[in-house]
Each structure stands twice: as structure tokens, then as C-alpha cells.
Design a protein around this motif. Sequence first.
Motif, PDB file in Angstrom:
ATOM      1  N   ASN A   1     -31.392  47.633 -25.624  1.00  0.00           N
ATOM      2  CA  ASN A   1     -30.266  46.696 -25.596  1.00  0.00           C
ATOM      3  C   ASN A   1     -30.600  45.380 -26.290  1.00  0.00           C
ATOM      4  O   ASN A   1     -29.732  44.737 -26.883  1.00  0.00           O
ATOM      5  CB  ASN A   1     -29.872  46.432 -24.133  1.00  0.00           C
TER       6      ASN A   1
ATOM      7  N   THR B   1     -24.999  47.550 -24.374  1.00  0.00           N
ATOM      8  CA  THR B   1     -24.173  47.262 -23.199  1.00  0.00           C
ATOM      9  C   THR B   1     -24.196  45.764 -22.919  1.00  0.00           C
ATOM     10  O   THR B   1     -25.192  45.083 -23.213  1.00  0.00           O
ATOM     11  CB  THR B   1     -24.672  48.026 -21.951  1.00  0.00           C
TER      12      THR B   1
ATOM     13  N   MET C   1     -27.727  47.222 -13.926  1.00  0.00           N
ATOM     14  CA  MET C   1     -27.442  48.497 -14.606  1.00  0.00           C
ATOM     15  C   MET C   1     -27.446  49.655 -13.611  1.00  0.00           C
ATOM     16  O   MET C   1     -26.683  50.611 -13.760  1.00  0.00           O
ATOM     17  CB  MET C   1     -28.486  48.768 -15.700  1.00  0.00           C
TER      18      MET C   1
ATOM     19  N   ARG D   1     -23.921  49.250 -11.821  1.00  0.00           N
ATOM     20  CA  ARG D   1     -22.756  49.238 -12.720  1.00  0.00           C
ATOM     21  C   ARG D   1     -22.723  50.404 -13.694  1.00  0.00           C
ATOM     22  O   ARG D   1     -21.662  50.781 -14.170  1.00  0.00           O
ATOM     23  CB  ARG D   1     -22.721  47.924 -13.505  1.00  0.00           C
ATOM     24  N   HIS D   2     -23.870  50.950 -14.013  1.00  0.00           N
ATOM     25  CA  HIS D   2     -23.907  52.058 -14.966  1.00  0.00           C
ATOM     26  C   HIS D   2     -24.318  53.387 -14.313  1.00  0.00           C
ATOM     27  O   HIS D   2     -23.621  54.382 -14.429  1.00  0.00           O
ATOM     28  CB  HIS D   2     -24.870  51.740 -16.117  1.00  0.00           C
TER      29      HIS D   2
ATOM     30  N   ASP E   1     -22.224  54.082 -10.942  1.00  0.00           N
ATOM     31  CA  ASP E   1     -20.832  54.165 -11.386  1.00  0.00           C
ATOM     32  C   ASP E   1     -20.565  55.498 -12.088  1.00  0.00           C
ATOM     33  O   ASP E   1     -19.463  56.038 -12.028  1.00  0.00           O
ATOM     34  CB  ASP E   1     -20.540  52.999 -12.347  1.00  0.00           C
ATOM     35  N   SER E   2     -21.591  56.032 -12.743  1.00  0.00           N
ATOM     36  CA  SER E   2     -21.484  57.336 -13.402  1.00  0.00           C
ATOM     37  C   SER E   2     -21.639  58.482 -12.395  1.00  0.00           C
ATOM     38  O   SER E   2     -20.868  59.449 -12.405  1.00  0.00           O
ATOM     39  CB  SER E   2     -22.564  57.480 -14.485  1.00  0.00           C
TER      40      SER E   2
ATOM     41  N   LEU F   1     -22.935  56.940 -21.171  1.00  0.00           N
ATOM     42  CA  LEU F   1     -22.406  56.706 -19.819  1.00  0.00           C
ATOM     43  C   LEU F   1     -20.964  57.185 -19.732  1.00  0.00           C
ATOM     44  O   LEU F   1     -20.150  56.781 -20.558  1.00  0.00           O
ATOM     45  CB  LEU F   1     -22.471  55.208 -19.494  1.00  0.00           C
ATOM     46  N   PRO F   2     -20.657  58.062 -18.802  1.00  0.00           N
ATOM     47  CA  PRO F   2     -21.488  58.530 -17.687  1.00  0.00           C
ATOM     48  C   PRO F   2     -22.321  59.779 -17.986  1.00  0.00           C
ATOM     49  O   PRO F   2     -22.993  60.302 -17.108  1.00  0.00           O
ATOM     50  CB  PRO F   2     -20.440  58.868 -16.615  1.00  0.00           C
TER      51      PRO F   2
ATOM     52  N   ARG G   1     -14.831  57.017 -19.768  1.00  0.00           N
ATOM     53  CA  ARG G   1     -15.106  55.848 -18.929  1.00  0.00           C
ATOM     54  C   ARG G   1     -14.840  54.616 -19.785  1.00  0.00           C
ATOM     55  O   ARG G   1     -15.486  54.400 -20.801  1.00  0.00           O
ATOM     56  CB  ARG G   1     -16.578  55.879 -18.476  1.00  0.00           C
TER      57      ARG G   1
END
Length: 206
Positions: A35, A41, A49, A52-53, A56-57, A78-79, A139
Motif C-alpha cells: 500500500n 486501499t 484492515m 474493515r477488510h 468485512d469480507s 477484497l473480499p 463489494r
Amino acid sequence: MLAQLKKLLAQTTLSLSDDQQQKLVVLVEQLHKWNKAYNLTSVRDPQLMLSRHIMDSLVVLPHLQGQRFIDVGTGPGLPGLPLAIAAPDKEFVLLDSLGKRIRFIRQICHELKLKNVTAVQSRVEDYQPDIKFDGVISRAFASLNDMLTWCQHLPNSQGKFYALKGVYPEAELADLSAQFSAEEIIRLQVPEADGERHLVIITTRG
């Protein structure tokens, strides 16, 4: 970071092996590293992460039906990547138009020896799969109607669309094209996430 992941997983019904958890941690570490150079992201903090990543996935997993899925507009995986790690028996195609994202995904798959992921660089409307999919996942990709218009050639006859949304997408659902039907709208519980998350499952009217 592993301890934080275990804490988050304990707040769900998901059961992941130590090896799967370790792979998810490596995914976050690599995403954080890449990153800095490639801006994959907007989330900069590895701990954030995780919720939220990664979480969340993963919360989508219990709702997926079938074996073969495509993650459209996957970004840095993602996801798709967390789902592929958590469900090695399922097959995932991760599709994005940006080369830097696909390079990241391929590197991760090589590093983690993920055999159930295929990374494809293409615009979704240009991608013609040899075999259609049981599920089309998106997503933060587009409005429901845009997603369905661009992706309607991807699912098989029994296939479903899985759209991850934030707040309940009332206006988008009201605007849904007549050829599609919202089969189920599930409020997702994402540990330590800000705001609401919903999964909209859509089928094509037969």
C-alpha cells in the motif's frame, strides 16, 4: 496482529484453522507493505484492515451457495482473497481492470500457495468466462443496477448476485430492474466495524 484477529473471529460463528488465520495475517502485512508504494486501499492501519477488510469480507462466507465465484472489481482482492483462504474448497476468480491490483493478488497467491484463486485483469463487461459462476460478488463496486447490467453474463442459470453494501440500499432496491429480484437482504454483523453492512442477494427472474 494474530491475537487481534482471533479476538475478532471469536465474535463470529466462523471457524478458521491456525494456518488459515496465519495466512490472513500475512495478507494484511503484505497489503500494508504494498500500500505504501501502490496505494491499494485508503485504510493505512493494519489493525483497522483486520476489521474493515478481512472481517468485512469473511462475514459473507456463510451466505454463499455453490462452488465457483467471481469477485468483480476486486481491488486488492477484497473480499475474494479472505474468502478463498477461508474456503479452500471453493473456486474464486478475482477480476479487476488495474494491473497493480492484479499483480498484488498474484504475488499473494504465490506466497500463500493459494490454488483456488485465478486473477484476471479485464473490464467486467469484456470478460467472457468459459464456465459461468454460481455467484457474482461485488463489494463497493457500483449501484445494484450497474452491477447487474455489467455482470448479467457471468452467473450460470442458478447463479446469484451477492452485493455488499453499507446502509440498507432502499433507493437502489426500489430502482431494481424488473428482470431481477432481491431474494434476501441480510444485515451483517462485522466485529468492530463502523456503520451498517448489508448483503443483498439477487436472482434473475426465470
